[in-house]
Write a protein that holds these residues in place. Structure first.
Motif, PDB file in Angstrom:
ATOM      1  N   GLN A  82      -7.680 -29.255  15.684  1.00 45.34           N
ATOM      2  CA  GLN A  82      -7.706 -28.308  14.575  1.00 45.34           C
ATOM      3  C   GLN A  82      -8.377 -28.910  13.347  1.00 45.34           C
ATOM      4  O   GLN A  82      -9.162 -28.246  12.670  1.00 45.34           O
ATOM      5  CB  GLN A  82      -6.278 -27.854  14.242  1.00 45.34           C
ATOM      6  CG  GLN A  82      -5.663 -26.957  15.297  1.00 45.34           C
ATOM      7  CD  GLN A  82      -4.215 -26.624  14.998  1.00 45.34           C
ATOM      8  OE1 GLN A  82      -3.543 -27.298  14.208  1.00 45.34           O
ATOM      9  NE2 GLN A  82      -3.708 -25.573  15.642  1.00 45.34           N
ATOM     10  N   MET A  83      -8.084 -30.165  13.087  1.00 41.18           N
ATOM     11  CA  MET A  83      -8.721 -30.848  11.955  1.00 41.18           C
ATOM     12  C   MET A  83     -10.223 -30.983  12.187  1.00 41.18           C
ATOM     13  O   MET A  83     -11.032 -30.766  11.281  1.00 41.18           O
ATOM     14  CB  MET A  83      -8.085 -32.216  11.729  1.00 41.18           C
ATOM     15  CG  MET A  83      -8.686 -32.992  10.562  1.00 41.18           C
ATOM     16  SD  MET A  83      -7.824 -34.558  10.246  1.00 41.18           S
ATOM     17  CE  MET A  83      -6.205 -33.946   9.760  1.00 41.18           C
ATOM     18  N   LEU A  84     -10.589 -31.336  13.423  1.00 39.85           N
ATOM     19  CA  LEU A  84     -12.013 -31.468  13.750  1.00 39.85           C
ATOM     20  C   LEU A  84     -12.742 -30.159  13.531  1.00 39.85           C
ATOM     21  O   LEU A  84     -13.804 -30.124  12.913  1.00 39.85           O
ATOM     22  CB  LEU A  84     -12.163 -31.921  15.203  1.00 39.85           C
ATOM     23  CG  LEU A  84     -13.586 -31.904  15.780  1.00 39.85           C
ATOM     24  CD1 LEU A  84     -14.471 -32.894  15.042  1.00 39.85           C
ATOM     25  CD2 LEU A  84     -13.558 -32.206  17.279  1.00 39.85           C
ATOM     26  N   ARG A  85     -12.164 -29.076  14.023  1.00 38.71           N
ATOM     27  CA  ARG A  85     -12.820 -27.772  13.880  1.00 38.71           C
ATOM     28  C   ARG A  85     -12.972 -27.389  12.414  1.00 38.71           C
ATOM     29  O   ARG A  85     -14.003 -26.844  12.010  1.00 38.71           O
ATOM     30  CB  ARG A  85     -12.017 -26.708  14.620  1.00 38.71           C
ATOM     31  CG  ARG A  85     -12.068 -26.830  16.133  1.00 38.71           C
ATOM     32  CD  ARG A  85     -11.197 -25.761  16.792  1.00 38.71           C
ATOM     33  NE  ARG A  85     -11.152 -25.931  18.234  1.00 38.71           N
ATOM     34  CZ  ARG A  85     -12.048 -25.435  19.070  1.00 38.71           C
ATOM     35  NH1 ARG A  85     -13.053 -24.737  18.590  1.00 38.71           N
ATOM     36  NH2 ARG A  85     -11.942 -25.632  20.368  1.00 38.71           N
ATOM     37  N   SER A  86     -11.972 -27.670  11.610  1.00 35.62           N
ATOM     38  CA  SER A  86     -12.053 -27.311  10.187  1.00 35.62           C
ATOM     39  C   SER A  86     -13.084 -28.151   9.452  1.00 35.62           C
ATOM     40  O   SER A  86     -13.736 -27.691   8.520  1.00 35.62           O
ATOM     41  CB  SER A  86     -10.681 -27.478   9.532  1.00 35.62           C
ATOM     42  OG  SER A  86     -10.292 -28.840   9.510  1.00 35.62           O
ATOM     43  N   MET A  87     -13.266 -29.404   9.904  1.00 37.21           N
ATOM     44  CA  MET A  87     -14.179 -30.309   9.225  1.00 37.21           C
ATOM     45  C   MET A  87     -15.644 -30.017   9.543  1.00 37.21           C
ATOM     46  O   MET A  87     -16.514 -30.136   8.668  1.00 37.21           O
ATOM     47  CB  MET A  87     -13.870 -31.761   9.604  1.00 37.21           C
ATOM     48  CG  MET A  87     -12.579 -32.289   9.020  1.00 37.21           C
ATOM     49  SD  MET A  87     -12.181 -33.936   9.644  1.00 37.21           S
ATOM     50  CE  MET A  87     -13.615 -34.858   9.129  1.00 37.21           C
TER      51      MET A  87
END
Length: 215
Positions: A82-87
């Motif tokens: 989720q963090m990767l996708r948001s970044m």
């Protein structure tokens, strides 16, 4: 493995999430989940399949470290993904690819056909494989193989029969002289041009792989 300019090391997290999705293991090359991730990353399914195999064999120290960190903690992996996708702008392709030339190739095969959204080019490949296993008199709704393909693809039997009929106009051996005006004629001609001269056994093998999308 050939270098892929679209690949980023962060994508390992996404591939590992795919691998760990139940049932845990290498997912079929053209399973729906695999294809969706391929479309999202603009990386051909074959390469994502190869990455899954690398995970299965823990081929590098990097993969071993990721396996130790995430294989028994799916919630941690979900947070990391989720963090990767948001970044990196996932689900916002306009921003993520702003200023980048994205040359689409395989993506078109998994998108609905214009004029018939129930089918994709890969759907036509499956119907073409069936076409070569039937004769014109058996390309009717009563034929069990036609009914079975319609059931697997979750489309009306009449639609399968309709495409089989269109393929008859693409088949140079039948020499159909009557004229047809049909929205699927051009897509069927394109698929015939790509696969109509392929060895039927190779086409059948490819169709088996593609069928994973509908399972």
């Amino acid at each position: 493995m050939a270098k892929n300019l679209n690949w980023q090391d962060e994508y390992w997290l996404l591939v590992m999430q795919l691998y760990l999705r139940k049932p845990v293991g290498v997912k079929p090359m053209y399973s729906r989940d695999s294809v969706f991730l391929s479309l999202e990353l603009h990386i051909v399914p074959e390469q994502l399949f190869a990455r899954q195999c690398e995970i299965a064999h823990l081929e590098t120290p990097r993969i071993e470290r990721m396996w130790e960190e995430y294989s028994r903690n799916p919630k941690r992996l979900t947070r990391a993904v989720q963090m990767l996708r948001s970044m990196i702008g996932f689900n916002n392709a306009g921003d993520f690819y702003d200023g980048v030339d994205v040359v689409e190739t395989f993506e078109h095969d998994f998108r609905p056909l214009e004029g018939e959204e129930r089918l994709m080019p890969i759907s036509l490949v499956l119907i073409l494989d069936l076409y070569f296993r039937l004769t014109p008199p058996t390309m009717v709704r009563e034929t069990p193989e036609v009914q079975e393909l319609a059931r697997k693809m979750k489309v009306p039997v009449e639609l399968i029969v309709d495409v089989l009929d269109v393929f008859q106009y693409c088949d140079p051996y039948l020499k159909r002289r009557d004229v047809i005006i049909h929205p699927l004629l051009q897509p069927c001609q394109q698929i015939w041009g790509r696969y109509g001269n392929m060895d039927t056994q190779k086409l059948a093998s490819y169709a088996v792989q593609l069928m994973a999308y509908y399972q």
